[in-house]
Design an enzyme around this catalytic site. Structure first.
Site, PDB file in Angstrom:
ATOM      1  N   ARG A  83      45.779  33.542  90.861  1.00 24.79           N
ATOM      2  CA  ARG A  83      45.905  33.082  92.232  1.00 24.79           C
ATOM      3  C   ARG A  83      47.295  33.467  92.745  1.00 24.79           C
ATOM      4  O   ARG A  83      48.230  33.646  91.958  1.00 24.79           O
ATOM      5  CB  ARG A  83      45.730  31.572  92.326  1.00 24.79           C
ATOM      6  CG  ARG A  83      44.381  31.053  91.869  1.00 24.79           C
ATOM      7  CD  ARG A  83      44.325  29.538  92.016  1.00 24.79           C
ATOM      8  NE  ARG A  83      43.020  28.978  91.628  1.00 24.79           N
ATOM      9  CZ  ARG A  83      42.721  28.506  90.427  1.00 24.79           C
ATOM     10  NH1 ARG A  83      43.657  28.522  89.470  1.00 24.79           N
ATOM     11  NH2 ARG A  83      41.521  28.025  90.164  1.00 24.79           N
ATOM     12  N   LYS A 131      45.764  25.058  89.119  1.00 23.95           N
ATOM     13  CA  LYS A 131      45.549  23.873  89.939  1.00 23.95           C
ATOM     14  C   LYS A 131      45.519  22.619  89.080  1.00 23.95           C
ATOM     15  O   LYS A 131      44.985  22.627  87.979  1.00 23.95           O
ATOM     16  CB  LYS A 131      44.224  24.004  90.697  1.00 23.95           C
ATOM     17  CG  LYS A 131      44.254  25.020  91.831  1.00 23.95           C
ATOM     18  CD  LYS A 131      42.952  25.002  92.614  1.00 23.95           C
ATOM     19  CE  LYS A 131      43.014  25.936  93.805  1.00 23.95           C
ATOM     20  NZ  LYS A 131      41.751  25.913  94.598  1.00 23.95           N
ATOM     21  N   HIS A 176      43.720  37.043  97.328  1.00 22.86           N
ATOM     22  CA  HIS A 176      42.441  36.443  96.968  1.00 22.86           C
ATOM     23  C   HIS A 176      41.346  37.492  96.840  1.00 22.86           C
ATOM     24  O   HIS A 176      40.467  37.375  95.984  1.00 22.86           O
ATOM     25  CB  HIS A 176      42.056  35.390  98.009  1.00 22.86           C
ATOM     26  CG  HIS A 176      41.243  34.266  97.438  1.00 22.86           C
ATOM     27  ND1 HIS A 176      41.658  33.521  96.355  1.00 22.86           N
ATOM     28  CD2 HIS A 176      40.028  33.773  97.777  1.00 22.86           C
ATOM     29  CE1 HIS A 176      40.745  32.611  96.067  1.00 22.86           C
ATOM     30  NE2 HIS A 176      39.740  32.747  96.906  1.00 22.86           N
ATOM     31  N   ARG A 229      41.674  38.991  93.488  1.00 20.58           N
ATOM     32  CA  ARG A 229      41.155  38.057  92.479  1.00 20.58           C
ATOM     33  C   ARG A 229      39.623  38.136  92.458  1.00 20.58           C
ATOM     34  O   ARG A 229      39.004  38.123  91.388  1.00 20.58           O
ATOM     35  CB  ARG A 229      41.635  36.645  92.809  1.00 20.58           C
ATOM     36  CG  ARG A 229      41.097  35.530  91.895  1.00 20.58           C
ATOM     37  CD  ARG A 229      41.838  34.247  92.246  1.00 20.58           C
ATOM     38  NE  ARG A 229      41.122  33.050  91.880  1.00 20.58           N
ATOM     39  CZ  ARG A 229      41.188  32.450  90.685  1.00 20.58           C
ATOM     40  NH1 ARG A 229      41.915  32.985  89.731  1.00 20.58           N
ATOM     41  NH2 ARG A 229      40.532  31.333  90.453  1.00 20.58           N
ATOM     42  N   HIS A 283      38.518  27.920  86.740  1.00 20.57           N
ATOM     43  CA  HIS A 283      37.617  27.079  87.520  1.00 20.57           C
ATOM     44  C   HIS A 283      37.219  25.845  86.717  1.00 20.57           C
ATOM     45  O   HIS A 283      36.774  25.969  85.579  1.00 20.57           O
ATOM     46  CB  HIS A 283      36.345  27.853  87.884  1.00 20.57           C
ATOM     47  CG  HIS A 283      36.566  28.917  88.917  1.00 20.57           C
ATOM     48  ND1 HIS A 283      35.673  29.953  89.129  1.00 20.57           N
ATOM     49  CD2 HIS A 283      37.573  29.099  89.805  1.00 20.57           C
ATOM     50  CE1 HIS A 283      36.133  30.724  90.099  1.00 20.57           C
ATOM     51  NE2 HIS A 283      37.273  30.234  90.524  1.00 20.57           N
ATOM     52  N   TYR A 297      30.048  34.641  92.134  1.00 25.96           N
ATOM     53  CA  TYR A 297      30.218  36.066  91.862  1.00 25.96           C
ATOM     54  C   TYR A 297      28.940  36.736  91.373  1.00 25.96           C
ATOM     55  O   TYR A 297      28.859  37.960  91.353  1.00 25.96           O
ATOM     56  CB  TYR A 297      31.334  36.267  90.826  1.00 25.96           C
ATOM     57  CG  TYR A 297      32.672  35.851  91.352  1.00 25.96           C
ATOM     58  CD1 TYR A 297      33.341  36.619  92.297  1.00 25.96           C
ATOM     59  CD2 TYR A 297      33.265  34.663  90.943  1.00 25.96           C
ATOM     60  CE1 TYR A 297      34.566  36.217  92.816  1.00 25.96           C
ATOM     61  CE2 TYR A 297      34.484  34.251  91.449  1.00 25.96           C
ATOM     62  CZ  TYR A 297      35.127  35.038  92.384  1.00 25.96           C
ATOM     63  OH  TYR A 297      36.321  34.637  92.898  1.00 25.96           O
TER      64      TYR A 297
END
Length: 292
Positions: A143, A167, A232, A235, A258, A267
């Site tokens: 990210r 995150k 992004h 990514r 994730h 995806y």
């Protein structure tokens, strides 16, 4: 504003490890709702239902996010004994369609790398740094925030991995290619390595805004539409092209950081043709042929 909001945010931080940006987003949504309809910890379902009219001009995805924040908040109040009822049934329930990610083709990625490698051949520190940024965005799927804030200590010595804090403060290991390691070594030699950050700038590190600008400038030099290129998007390209190459979805989930595999599954849309071909060619029934 309601003190219950502070308690709820404290719970998110302590029990779920929510990041500062996530907590700020929840606060904005909850306090915004209180400004519209009044104290949330004592509100009736009839009063709460009035937010639907106030939110009418928002996109379905925005309404869904705001409603989700409120539902979690009311669930917290019930669990903590602050309310006996949950009025969230009065909230609107839009069904937003998650937009598919923008994707760069293999040829477009090749154009970016050809330009970045040519630029880096001049040994200009700025151009070598750009190549490293590109390598880690597309080669490791980082990210933007993870990339610009990388400490020098995250750089691998012997193992082909970077240790990244994502995150919610969750650490994960992501692969680093040999070519990326070579570019990083070249960059460290040119930058002097006097900062704690891999990409220092001023008293801190390179900003996300500057990273966006650098990528747009590279796209222009590579004769690509700059609106198609962003951290992004690169990514997304990392994930998409790995999946096309046969990567396992669970492995991809780990590399992308994730928490929920449902996020990674977006995806799979890009590879539907390959999946159909795989079923037709590899499924045991394929060998039986078709009946007349």
């Amino acid at each position: 504003m309601s003190a219950a909001i502070d308690d709820f945010l404290a719970m998110l931080a302590a029990e779920r490890g929510a990041a500062a940006n996530t907590l700020a987003a929840y606060r904005r949504d909850l306090e915004g709702a209180e400004q519209l309809v009044g104290q949330l910890d004592t509100i009736s379902s009839e009063r709460l239902g009035k937010v639907a009219k106030a939110w009418a001009e928002f996109a379905p995805s925005t309404i869904a996010r705001k409603s989700s924040a409120l539902r979690q908040f009311f669930s917290f109040l019930v669990d903590e004994g602050h309310r006996n009822d949950d009025p969230s049934h009065a909230l609107p329930r839009p069904l937003p369609r998650r937009p598919l990610p923008k994707i760069l083709s293999h040829a477009e990625v090749d154009q970016l790398f050809s330009r970045a490698e040519s630029d880096a051949g001049t040994n200009s520190p700025a151009r070598v740094r750009m190549l490293v940024l590109l390598e880690l965005l597309y080669g490791s799927g980082l990210r933007a925030t993870e990339l610009v804030s990388l400490p020098v200590s995250a750089v691998p010595r012997d193992a082909p991995f970077l240790t990244v804090t994502g995150k919610g403060g969750q650490a994960r290991m992501v692969p680093v290619s040999n070519r990326a390691k070579q570019a990083i070594s070249k960059w460290l030699a040119l930058s002097g390595g006097n900062s704690g950050y891999l990409f220092p700038s001023g008293k801190g590190h390179l900003t996300r805004i500057r990273l966006y600008q650098l990528l747009k400038e590279l796209a222009v030099r590579a004769e690509l539409d700059p609106s198609k290129v962003s951290p992004h998007v690169l990514r997304h390209a990392f994930a998409t092209h790995l999946l096309e190459g046969g990567a396992d979805l669970r492995v991809l989930q780990t590399m992308l950081g994730h928490a929920d595999i449902a996020t990674t599954q977006i995806y799979t849309h890009v590879d539907s043709a390959r999946l159909v071909s795989l079923v037709n060619e590899r499924h045991p029934l394929a060998e039986r042929g078709t009946s007349d």
